[in-house]
Write a protein that holds these residues in place. Structure first.
Motif, PDB file in Angstrom:
ATOM      1  N   ALA A  71      10.539  -9.663  18.628  1.00 30.14           N
ATOM      2  CA  ALA A  71      10.332 -11.103  18.774  1.00 30.14           C
ATOM      3  C   ALA A  71       8.933 -11.498  18.319  1.00 30.14           C
ATOM      4  CB  ALA A  71      10.564 -11.518  20.227  1.00 30.14           C
ATOM      5  N   ALA A  72       7.931 -10.680  18.624  1.00 27.66           N
ATOM      6  CA  ALA A  72       6.560 -10.967  18.179  1.00 27.66           C
ATOM      7  C   ALA A  72       6.494 -10.995  16.658  1.00 27.66           C
ATOM      8  CB  ALA A  72       5.597  -9.928  18.750  1.00 27.66           C
ATOM      9  N   GLY A  73       7.161 -10.055  16.002  1.00 23.14           N
ATOM     10  CA  GLY A  73       7.201 -10.042  14.545  1.00 23.14           C
ATOM     11  C   GLY A  73       7.907 -11.270  13.988  1.00 23.14           C
ATOM     12  N   GLU A  74       8.966 -11.704  14.645  1.00 23.42           N
ATOM     13  CA  GLU A  74       9.685 -12.896  14.204  1.00 23.42           C
ATOM     14  C   GLU A  74       8.837 -14.148  14.387  1.00 23.42           C
ATOM     15  OE1 GLU A  74      13.636 -12.879  15.895  1.00 23.42           O
ATOM     16  OE2 GLU A  74      13.955 -10.836  15.192  1.00 23.42           O
ATOM     17  N   VAL A  75       8.056 -14.194  15.453  1.00 24.98           N
ATOM     18  CA  VAL A  75       7.131 -15.314  15.644  1.00 24.98           C
ATOM     19  C   VAL A  75       6.123 -15.348  14.498  1.00 24.98           C
ATOM     20  CG1 VAL A  75       5.206 -16.139  17.072  1.00 24.98           C
ATOM     21  CG2 VAL A  75       7.386 -15.553  18.135  1.00 24.98           C
ATOM     22  N   ALA A  76       5.579 -14.195  14.136  1.00 22.09           N
ATOM     23  CA  ALA A  76       4.606 -14.137  13.043  1.00 22.09           C
ATOM     24  C   ALA A  76       5.217 -14.667  11.748  1.00 22.09           C
ATOM     25  CB  ALA A  76       4.094 -12.715  12.854  1.00 22.09           C
ATOM     26  N   THR A  77       6.447 -14.303  11.475  1.00 20.84           N
ATOM     27  CA  THR A  77       7.131 -14.794  10.280  1.00 20.84           C
ATOM     28  C   THR A  77       7.342 -16.300  10.370  1.00 20.84           C
ATOM     29  OG1 THR A  77       8.208 -12.674   9.925  1.00 20.84           O
ATOM     30  CG2 THR A  77       9.226 -14.595   8.885  1.00 20.84           C
ATOM     31  N   GLN A  78       7.830 -16.753  11.498  1.00 16.86           N
ATOM     32  CA  GLN A  78       8.089 -18.183  11.717  1.00 16.86           C
ATOM     33  C   GLN A  78       6.813 -19.006  11.580  1.00 16.86           C
ATOM     34  OE1 GLN A  78      10.428 -19.111  15.288  1.00 16.86           O
ATOM     35  NE2 GLN A  78       8.907 -20.663  15.772  1.00 16.86           N
ATOM     36  N   THR A  99      -4.591 -12.098  33.065  1.00 18.55           N
ATOM     37  CA  THR A  99      -4.723 -13.077  34.143  1.00 18.55           C
ATOM     38  C   THR A  99      -3.379 -13.485  34.728  1.00 18.55           C
ATOM     39  OG1 THR A  99      -4.767 -14.905  32.561  1.00 18.55           O
ATOM     40  CG2 THR A  99      -6.904 -14.010  33.268  1.00 18.55           C
ATOM     41  N   VAL A 100      -2.301 -13.310  33.976  1.00 19.94           N
ATOM     42  CA  VAL A 100      -0.952 -13.539  34.496  1.00 19.94           C
ATOM     43  C   VAL A 100      -0.266 -12.183  34.472  1.00 19.94           C
ATOM     44  CG1 VAL A 100       1.245 -14.731  34.167  1.00 19.94           C
ATOM     45  CG2 VAL A 100      -0.904 -15.914  33.640  1.00 19.94           C
ATOM     46  N   PHE A 101       0.182 -11.741  35.628  1.00 15.49           N
ATOM     47  CA  PHE A 101       0.701 -10.386  35.748  1.00 15.49           C
ATOM     48  C   PHE A 101       2.219 -10.343  35.544  1.00 15.49           C
ATOM     49  CE2 PHE A 101      -3.506 -10.373  37.293  1.00 15.49           C
ATOM     50  CZ  PHE A 101      -4.027  -9.216  36.751  1.00 15.49           C
ATOM     51  N   HIS A 102       2.590 -10.833  34.372  1.00  8.66           N
ATOM     52  CA  HIS A 102       3.939 -10.747  33.792  1.00  8.66           C
ATOM     53  C   HIS A 102       3.649 -10.339  32.360  1.00  8.66           C
ATOM     54  CE1 HIS A 102       8.166 -12.631  33.320  1.00  8.66           C
ATOM     55  NE2 HIS A 102       7.870 -12.118  32.137  1.00  8.66           N
ATOM     56  N   VAL A 103       4.113  -9.176  31.952  1.00  3.28           N
ATOM     57  CA  VAL A 103       3.746  -8.650  30.638  1.00  3.28           C
ATOM     58  C   VAL A 103       3.964  -9.705  29.561  1.00  3.28           C
ATOM     59  CG1 VAL A 103       5.998  -7.584  30.181  1.00  3.28           C
ATOM     60  CG2 VAL A 103       3.963  -6.702  29.062  1.00  3.28           C
ATOM     61  N   HIS A 104       3.012  -9.793  28.649  1.00  2.68           N
ATOM     62  CA  HIS A 104       3.124 -10.731  27.536  1.00  2.68           C
ATOM     63  C   HIS A 104       2.331 -10.217  26.347  1.00  2.68           C
ATOM     64  CE1 HIS A 104      -0.234 -11.976  30.117  1.00  2.68           C
ATOM     65  NE2 HIS A 104      -0.823 -12.503  29.051  1.00  2.68           N
ATOM     66  N   ALA A 105       2.885 -10.475  25.183  1.00  2.61           N
ATOM     67  CA  ALA A 105       2.217 -10.116  23.929  1.00  2.61           C
ATOM     68  C   ALA A 105       1.579 -11.374  23.372  1.00  2.61           C
ATOM     69  CB  ALA A 105       3.216  -9.560  22.934  1.00  2.61           C
ATOM     70  N   HIS A 106       0.293 -11.281  23.045  1.00  2.00           N
ATOM     71  CA  HIS A 106      -0.392 -12.361  22.344  1.00  2.00           C
ATOM     72  C   HIS A 106      -0.179 -12.121  20.852  1.00  2.00           C
ATOM     73  CE1 HIS A 106      -3.058 -13.658  25.767  1.00  2.00           C
ATOM     74  NE2 HIS A 106      -2.746 -12.424  26.170  1.00  2.00           N
TER      75      HIS A 106
END
Length: 118
Positions: A71-78, A99-106
């Protein structure tokens, strides 16, 4: 418990639609939305719909880990930063800036990203 929504988790509330966010992409496993404090011209957070507190905990679910990276790669393409270059960052633990303890990719891009990072 890992995978279960947490009542006090901001990102669980965004996933549930209880807190507004500028969603740019969503699929069966993930939601991607713009960071409210962007550190680059493109700064999108990609979160799994299931709650895991950090990247180390998410490693227990290889299928979801792969879906998050895809999904992160698709965001980069989009966002049209796939050819110029982008960075995917996971901060794990308060000492690393989480700071938010729910895993997330920037997903960061749209400008030069120096190395080493800050």
């Amino acid at each position: 418990m890992a995978g279960e929504p947490q009542a006090d988790c901001l990102f669980c509330k965004i996933v549930a639609g209880e807190v507004p966010a500028t969603v740019v992409r969503e699929d069966e496993h993930t939601v991607a939305f713009r960071d409210i404090n962007p550190q680059a011209p493109t700064h999108v957070l990609v979160v799994p719909k299931a709650h895991y507190p950090n990247a180390a905990a998410l490693a227990a679910d290889p299928g979801l880990s792969a879906a998050l990276l895809a999904a992160a790669g698709e965001v980069a393409t989009q966002e049209k930063i796939d050819e110029s270059g982008y960075r995917i960052v996971f901060n794990t633990g308060a000492g690393a800036g989480q700071t938010v303890f729910h895993v997330h990719a920037h997903v960061l891009g749209g400008r030069g990203l120096q190395w080493p990072p800050g």
